[in-house]
Structures are given as structure tokens and as C-alpha cells.
Design a protein around this motif. Structure first.
Motif, PDB file in Angstrom:
ATOM      1  N   ALA A 189       0.822  -1.210   0.000  1.00  0.00           N
ATOM      2  CA  ALA A 189       0.000   0.000   0.000  1.00  0.00           C
ATOM      3  C   ALA A 189       0.859   1.264   0.000  1.00  0.00           C
ATOM      4  N   SER A 190       2.007   1.200   0.643  1.00  0.00           N
ATOM      5  CA  SER A 190       2.878   2.379   0.727  1.00  0.00           C
ATOM      6  C   SER A 190       3.470   2.762  -0.626  1.00  0.00           C
ATOM      7  N   SER A 191       3.473   1.832  -1.581  1.00  0.00           N
ATOM      8  CA  SER A 191       4.043   2.108  -2.900  1.00  0.00           C
ATOM      9  C   SER A 191       2.991   2.513  -3.926  1.00  0.00           C
ATOM     10  N   CYS A 192       1.715   2.396  -3.565  1.00  0.00           N
ATOM     11  CA  CYS A 192       0.641   2.792  -4.483  1.00  0.00           C
ATOM     12  C   CYS A 192       0.536   4.314  -4.507  1.00  0.00           C
ATOM     13  N   LYS A 193       0.564   4.894  -5.707  1.00  0.00           N
ATOM     14  CA  LYS A 193       0.625   6.343  -5.814  1.00  0.00           C
ATOM     15  C   LYS A 193      -0.729   7.021  -5.625  1.00  0.00           C
ATOM     16  N   ASP A 194      -1.794   6.435  -6.178  1.00  0.00           N
ATOM     17  CA  ASP A 194      -3.109   7.081  -6.082  1.00  0.00           C
ATOM     18  C   ASP A 194      -4.122   6.207  -6.818  1.00  0.00           C
ATOM     19  N   ILE A 195      -5.368   6.669  -6.839  1.00  0.00           N
ATOM     20  CA  ILE A 195      -6.435   6.028  -7.608  1.00  0.00           C
ATOM     21  C   ILE A 195      -6.785   6.950  -8.767  1.00  0.00           C
ATOM     22  N   LEU A 196      -6.724   6.437  -9.980  1.00  0.00           N
ATOM     23  CA  LEU A 196      -7.036   7.222 -11.168  1.00  0.00           C
ATOM     24  C   LEU A 196      -8.339   6.715 -11.772  1.00  0.00           C
ATOM     25  N   HIS A 197      -9.337   7.585 -11.813  1.00  0.00           N
ATOM     26  CA  HIS A 197     -10.639   7.226 -12.364  1.00  0.00           C
ATOM     27  C   HIS A 197     -10.724   7.576 -13.850  1.00  0.00           C
ATOM     28  N   ASP A 198     -11.698   6.949 -14.500  1.00  0.00           N
ATOM     29  CA  ASP A 198     -12.010   7.242 -15.910  1.00  0.00           C
ATOM     30  C   ASP A 198     -10.808   7.021 -16.820  1.00  0.00           C
ATOM     31  N   ARG A 199     -10.081   5.959 -16.553  1.00  0.00           N
ATOM     32  CA  ARG A 199      -8.974   5.610 -17.448  1.00  0.00           C
ATOM     33  C   ARG A 199      -9.537   5.047 -18.747  1.00  0.00           C
ATOM     34  N   ARG A 200      -9.009   5.470 -19.863  1.00  0.00           N
ATOM     35  CA  ARG A 200      -9.465   4.925 -21.135  1.00  0.00           C
ATOM     36  C   ARG A 200      -8.682   3.643 -21.445  1.00  0.00           C
ATOM     37  N   ILE A 201      -9.293   2.780 -22.221  1.00  0.00           N
ATOM     38  CA  ILE A 201      -8.684   1.502 -22.552  1.00  0.00           C
ATOM     39  C   ILE A 201      -7.564   1.723 -23.561  1.00  0.00           C
ATOM     40  N   ALA A 202      -6.384   1.235 -23.236  1.00  0.00           N
ATOM     41  CA  ALA A 202      -5.239   1.399 -24.127  1.00  0.00           C
ATOM     42  C   ALA A 202      -5.447   0.568 -25.399  1.00  0.00           C
ATOM     43  N   PRO A 203      -5.155   1.139 -26.562  1.00  0.00           N
ATOM     44  CA  PRO A 203      -5.351   0.404 -27.823  1.00  0.00           C
ATOM     45  C   PRO A 203      -4.191  -0.546 -28.106  1.00  0.00           C
ATOM     46  N   GLN A 204      -3.822  -1.321 -27.092  1.00  0.00           N
ATOM     47  CA  GLN A 204      -2.691  -2.235 -27.206  1.00  0.00           C
ATOM     48  C   GLN A 204      -2.886  -3.394 -26.235  1.00  0.00           C
ATOM     49  N   LEU A 205      -2.089  -4.447 -26.420  1.00  0.00           N
ATOM     50  CA  LEU A 205      -2.037  -5.557 -25.492  1.00  0.00           C
ATOM     51  C   LEU A 205      -0.928  -5.308 -24.477  1.00  0.00           C
ATOM     52  N   VAL A 206      -1.192  -5.671 -23.234  1.00  0.00           N
ATOM     53  CA  VAL A 206      -0.133  -5.552 -22.246  1.00  0.00           C
ATOM     54  C   VAL A 206       0.904  -6.651 -22.460  1.00  0.00           C
ATOM     55  N   ILE A 207       0.478  -7.786 -23.003  1.00  0.00           N
ATOM     56  CA  ILE A 207       1.388  -8.894 -23.269  1.00  0.00           C
ATOM     57  C   ILE A 207       1.285  -9.248 -24.749  1.00  0.00           C
ATOM     58  N   PRO A 208       2.213  -8.784 -25.587  1.00  0.00           N
ATOM     59  CA  PRO A 208       2.156  -9.071 -27.016  1.00  0.00           C
ATOM     60  C   PRO A 208       2.275 -10.569 -27.299  1.00  0.00           C
ATOM     61  N   ASP A 209       1.602 -11.016 -28.355  1.00  0.00           N
ATOM     62  CA  ASP A 209       1.605 -12.426 -28.714  1.00  0.00           C
ATOM     63  C   ASP A 209       2.926 -12.852 -29.340  1.00  0.00           C
ATOM     64  N   THR A 210       3.424 -13.996 -28.899  1.00  0.00           N
ATOM     65  CA  THR A 210       4.604 -14.606 -29.497  1.00  0.00           C
ATOM     66  C   THR A 210       4.385 -16.112 -29.576  1.00  0.00           C
ATOM     67  N   TYR A 211       4.566 -16.684 -30.770  1.00  0.00           N
ATOM     68  CA  TYR A 211       4.437 -18.133 -30.938  1.00  0.00           C
ATOM     69  C   TYR A 211       5.820 -18.774 -30.886  1.00  0.00           C
ATOM     70  N   HIS A 212       5.894 -19.904 -30.180  1.00  0.00           N
ATOM     71  CA  HIS A 212       7.129 -20.655 -30.075  1.00  0.00           C
ATOM     72  C   HIS A 212       6.927 -22.041 -30.691  1.00  0.00           C
ATOM     73  N   LEU A 213       7.857 -22.461 -31.515  1.00  0.00           N
ATOM     74  CA  LEU A 213       7.811 -23.796 -32.098  1.00  0.00           C
ATOM     75  C   LEU A 213       8.236 -24.807 -31.042  1.00  0.00           C
ATOM     76  N   ILE A 214       7.356 -25.784 -30.772  1.00  0.00           N
ATOM     77  CA  ILE A 214       7.643 -26.811 -29.773  1.00  0.00           C
ATOM     78  C   ILE A 214       8.140 -28.089 -30.431  1.00  0.00           C
ATOM     79  N   ALA A 215       7.459 -28.510 -31.510  1.00  0.00           N
ATOM     80  CA  ALA A 215       7.847 -29.763 -32.170  1.00  0.00           C
ATOM     81  C   ALA A 215       7.328 -29.778 -33.595  1.00  0.00           C
ATOM     82  N   GLN A 216       8.021 -30.534 -34.431  1.00  0.00           N
ATOM     83  CA  GLN A 216       7.605 -30.732 -35.818  1.00  0.00           C
ATOM     84  C   GLN A 216       7.672 -32.231 -36.102  1.00  0.00           C
ATOM     85  N   ASP A 217       6.526 -32.787 -36.484  1.00  0.00           N
ATOM     86  CA  ASP A 217       6.456 -34.223 -36.772  1.00  0.00           C
ATOM     87  C   ASP A 217       5.682 -34.423 -38.061  1.00  0.00           C
ATOM     88  N   GLY A 218       6.391 -34.499 -39.165  1.00  0.00           N
ATOM     89  CA  GLY A 218       5.741 -34.647 -40.459  1.00  0.00           C
ATOM     90  C   GLY A 218       4.890 -33.431 -40.778  1.00  0.00           C
TER      91      GLY A 218
END
Length: 240
Positions: A170-199
Motif C-alpha cells: 500500500a505504501s508504494s501505491c501512488k493514487d487512484i485514477l478514475h475514468d482511465r481509457r482503454i489502451a489500444p494495445q495488449l499488455v502482453i504481445p503475442d509470441t508463438y514458439h515452435l515446440i515440435a515438428q512431426d511430419g
């Protein structure tokens, strides 16, 4: 007040236990949650599929609890359509990971809250940033006053409240911000990883990495939470 609590991380997850404990200040709490992890289910519901429902227990005194073999939105439907609950409000969460930016489109936490809204019940979604060791200090310090403020307002008819907490004392929380607009981005961008190839068959895994706060504009939900603010905003239901 009758409060229904749901989530997408499953009935055994710590976040829903903390939410149930804190929500008891506002009324009688009943928990109906998935039996297992159901993140990124969005608003998916189970049609023509058998679902198991069992009475369960959580480590919070005085709370009835049920586990459902289904999605977060299923849990809301089961609670009202089968168990006969009549909640005045639905609280969804506390999600392990923030639901901000375009990630809200995938969120089972948001999907459950939207299902409640479509059934005529106002809802609040609660999420906490997943970063390092879980810290609910800010949640515990601000939950009561923040929730009480929203409950005093007239219920939203076409939107849910969406609250995102930083993962910090709680001591590190700066404040409460109301009416935040939705960011036009992902917080975690998509990345695909190849795990296996079988035929002709390829196995891949989708994952992502957390972006730095500087990647997002001031005034957005993502920037607020990553900068250790509590973000409060609303998400409109597209069919209401």
C-alpha cells in the motif's frame, strides 16, 4: 445485499478467497467459480455439454461456495439459472494479472461480469498486476473505500466497472485514477514458439512478455497500473 462472486482462475485460487473475505463487509457472499483455471475464456458458455456442480468450501468463514465444471460465464448462468441465486451485485476476480488494454477482449473475468450485466445484474471486475511475488497490500488498503464509492452510485446499465490494482504494498501505491481509457494495445504481445515438428503436424505455444509502462500513453489503464496507480474505468457491453 446479496453478492455473487466468480472468477476465471478457479475456486482454489487465492484471489477469489481474498475477494470473498473483503466483500463480506458489503453483504452476504456466495461463491460460484470454475473447478479449474479458465483464463482467456472471454464470454464463452457451454451449450449441450454436461456440467458438474458440487458444493465446495473456501477458507473464508460464512461463505457458501460451489465449483462448476465450466467457464466463468457458465458460473454466472449456473448461479442464477440453476442454483436460484438472486444477487444484487456480481464481483468478478480478483484476477491474477491485469485486465486492461485489448486484453479485456480475452478475459474470463470480464466475460463473467458481462454475463451478469446481460442478466440485469450490475458487476465489478477486479484484477491485480502479475509481477513477481503476489502482493495484495494495495488491494486490502483500498478495496473497501473504492468499492463503497462505486456501490453508492447508480448501477451502470450498459457497462461494468473494471478495477486494476498494481502489485505492490500500500505504501508504494501512488493514487487512484478514475475514468482511465482503454489502451489500444495488449499488455502482453503475442509470441508463438515452435515446440515440435512431426511430419505434417506442428506443435506451437503462445506466450508473451510484459511491456514497460513507457510503451503506453498517459491516461490509459495500462500506463496507470504499470506506474503503480489503481486504474478505475468502465467497459461497455456491446449488446446493451
Amino acid at each position: 445485499m446479496q453478492i455473487l462472486i466468480v472468477n476465471d482462475d478457479g475456486i482454489e485460487y487465492e484471489g477469489i478467497h481474498i475477494l470473498s473475505e473483503l466483500a463480506k463487509d458489503f453483504g452476504d457472499v456466495t461463491v460460484v467459480a470454475p473447478m479449474k483455471q479458465c483464463s482467456a475464456m472471454s464470454h464463452r458458455v457451454s451449450i449441450d455439454r454436461e456440467q458438474s456442480i458440487r458444493q465446495s468450501t473456501i477458507p473464508v468463514a460464512g461463505c457458501k461456495a460451489y465449483a462448476v465444471d465450466g467457464t466463468p460465464a457458465d458460473c454466472v448462468k449456473v448461479a442464477i439459472g440453476f442454483l436460484g441465486l438472486k444477487p444484487d451485485y456480481v464481483f468478478s476476480g480478483i484476477n491474477d494479472g491485469i485486465n486492461a488494454g485489448f486484453d479485456i477482449a480475452y478475459s474470463g473475468t470480464i466475460g463473467a461480469a458481462m454475463e451478469a450485466l446481460m442478466l440485469g445484474i450490475p458487476a465489478i471486475a477486479y484484477s491485480r498486476l502479475r509481477k513477481g511475488e503476489a502482493d495484495y497490500g494495495t488491494v486490502r488498503a483500498h478495496f473497501h473505500d473504492l468499492t463503497a464509492t462505486l456501490l453508492r452510485r447508480d448501477p451502470l446499465k450498459d457497462s461494468i466497472w473494471n478495477i486494476n490494482f498494481p502489485n505492490c504494498p500500500a505504501s508504494s501505491c501512488k493514487d487512484i485514477l478514475h475514468d482511465r481509457r482503454i489502451a489500444p494495445q495488449l499488455v502482453i504481445p503475442d509470441t508463438y514458439h515452435l515446440i515440435a515438428q512431426d511430419g505434417d503436424e506442428t506443435t506451437v505455444k503462445l506466450s508473451g512478455h510484459m511491456l514497460d509502462a513507457s510503451a503506453f500513453d498517459e491516461g490509459t489503464d495500462l500506463r496507470a497500473v504499470l506506474d503503480n496507480y489503481i486504474s478505475v474505468g468502465s467497459v461497455r457491453c456491446p449488446v446493451l
